[in-house]
Enzyme design. Structure first.
Site, PDB file in Angstrom:
ATOM      1  N   SER A 109      26.116 -17.081 -61.044  1.00  0.00           N
ATOM      2  CA  SER A 109      26.283 -18.540 -61.117  1.00  0.00           C
ATOM      3  C   SER A 109      27.752 -18.959 -61.162  1.00  0.00           C
ATOM      4  O   SER A 109      28.094 -20.064 -60.759  1.00  0.00           O
ATOM      5  CB  SER A 109      25.560 -19.091 -62.349  1.00  0.00           C
ATOM      6  OG  SER A 109      26.068 -18.503 -63.528  1.00  0.00           O
ATOM      7  N   ASP A 263      28.167  -8.415 -74.449  1.00  0.00           N
ATOM      8  CA  ASP A 263      27.072  -8.431 -73.472  1.00  0.00           C
ATOM      9  C   ASP A 263      27.010  -7.112 -72.689  1.00  0.00           C
ATOM     10  O   ASP A 263      27.167  -7.104 -71.467  1.00  0.00           O
ATOM     11  CB  ASP A 263      27.271  -9.609 -72.513  1.00  0.00           C
ATOM     12  CG  ASP A 263      26.027  -9.915 -71.683  1.00  0.00           C
ATOM     13  OD1 ASP A 263      24.918  -9.564 -72.136  1.00  0.00           O
ATOM     14  OD2 ASP A 263      26.166 -10.492 -70.586  1.00  0.00           O
TER      15      ASP A 263
END
Length: 439
Positions: A109, A263
């Site tokens: 994105s 992450d």
């Protein structure tokens, strides 16, 4: 296009509450919210992913559903990408690179990645931000913040006292850091300096002269995903050993140095043929102050001791619970929620179970989780998910226990010495079993 659908959704939930059917419709609404978020812009999708760790804001059904959000999107035009590179770096593409592959190898994105070759023959990964990415995200955040009072009022009808402005601001800081590739470049350099000395851990070199806030060029890494067990076995590598390296490195990041990758999912890690576990994306990093690192270990001690009053008091000391809040009901709720998880042997203890049980309590009582704790929850949950994909018998708590024990036995900080004393002494008597287990 942004606020109206969210307000409509919240109105449905409010009506469910007023009709006494909120619990019955909760799973349906959770899936509806996930679908809604996935149809909106990159900032909202990223916000939805961030919300999947916010057990203080949402019930378990929503957290599980939001974890399914993906930010995979079609790539944007190559001509646009190459124009951005030339504009950012101030020279024609053929002067900057000997070759750039005509199609991206990955798209998300916020940007996309190309494989390229420098004029000296080195292979590199060229990461290019989407056109007007910052403008789109800024507009979405501005709209959300402008209407936060209205959205907060709707949430208030659900019986939740949430400072939505603070939630949006915390998220804004995270996503602005993620879209600034110069921040990511600095993160990568720092990570490489701190952790590349650990056995089997590496990070790519950043090509600073070919990097800006919108373009990032780094060493190309040839490897396979940690979750590709067949490929690892063809390399002659042991998947469980690599997972152990990942867990031990993450523990050192979080509890020793403080600068950690928040992450570490399979897409952000590659394993090379020589067995190096290489981190390749540094957009989502976090930092723990020394007192926060000690508090995490102290929390583990309280859980092992089943000392839920001390755990509730620690949460209050860290600012998770208002100073004015009575902690006795919270301690009771923690005790009621956790025994079935904590009575399991260390080899069976499951991070997700602990987080889920704690999350139920944190949603019921007025917890407000700070960004550092949310990052830890995300990191541990992702770590366990990756570990179980590689080795279904892997027990992350069992793997982490020796590190925690060594810190308690050897660290000279007053905080950890106090935690050690709390663990091995009870009513002035030495608990030999606990001491033996640590050793």
């Amino acid at each position: 296009k942004l606020v109206a659908p969210l307000a409509t959704f919240l109105t449905k939930v409010v009506l469910d509450v007023q009709r006494g059917s909120e619990a019955a419709h909760r799973q349906e609404r959770a899936e509806e919210l996930t679908s809604l978020i996935s149809s909106l812009g990159p900032a909202v999708i990223k916000a939805g992913q961030a919300l999947s760790s916010r057990s203080d804001l949402l019930p378990a059904e929503y957290l599980v559903s939001l974890q399914k959000l993906q930010d995979r999107v079609p790539p944007f035009a190559n001509d646009e990408a190459f124009a951005i590179v030339e504009r950012e770096l101030g020279r024609p593409l053929n002067e900057l690179f000997r070759e750039v592959q005509p199609e991206p190898v990955a798209a998300a994105s916020l940007g996309q990645v190309y494989k390229a070759t420098l004029h000296d023959g080195r292979a590199v990964a060229l990461k290019v931000q989407r056109p007007d990415c910052e403008g789109t995200i800024s507009l979405d955040l501005h709209i959300l913040r402008a209407y936060s009072t209205t959205l907060t009022s709707l949430i208030g009808l659900l019986g939740r006292d949430i400072d939505l402005v603070s939630v949006i601001d915390d998220f804004g800081q995270l996503i602005y850091a993620e879209i600034d590739y110069s921040v990511e470049a600095n993160n990568a350099v720092r990570f490489r300096r701190l952790y590349s000395t650990i056995a089997n851990i590496s990070a790519p070199e950043i090509i600073a002269s070919l990097s800006t806030s919108r373009v990032l060029t780094m060493q190309w890494i040839d490897g396979v995903r940690l979750t590709n067990k067949d490929a690892l076995l063809r390399y002659g590598l042991r998947p469980a050993q690599l997972v152990d390296s990942l867990v031990q490195c993450s523990l050192r990041q979080m509890l020793e140095i403080g600068f950690f990758h928040a992450d570490p999912h399979a897409g952000n890690l590659l394993v090379t043929a020589d067995g190096n576990l290489t981190y390749i994306d540094f957009g989502m990093m976090s930092f723990l102050q020394a007192q926060q690192r000690y508090a995490i270990i102290e929390a583990v001690v309280h859980l092992v001791n089943r000392d839920f009053r001390a755990l509730a008091a620690l949460y209050q000391r860290l600012g998770f619970i208002p100073r004015s809040e009575e902690t006795e009901p919270i301690a009771t709720a923690l005790e009621a929620a956790l025994p079935d998880v904590l009575n399991a042997s260390v080899s069976e203890l499951n991070i997700k179970s602990v987080i889920d049980k704690l999350g139920d309590v944190m949603y019921k009582y007025p917890f407000s989780l700070p960004p550092f704790y949310i990052a830890i929850i995300r990191c541990l949950g992702v770590l366990e998910g990756v570990a179980l994909q590689v080795d279904e018998d892997f027990a992350i708590i069992k793997d982490a226990y020796p590190y925690i024990a060594s810190r308690l036995l050897t660290d000279r900080s007053p905080e950890l010495q106090r935690a050690f004393t709390q663990l091995v002494l009870k009513d002035g008597k030495l608990r030999w079993g606990y001491l033996q287990a640590l050793i």
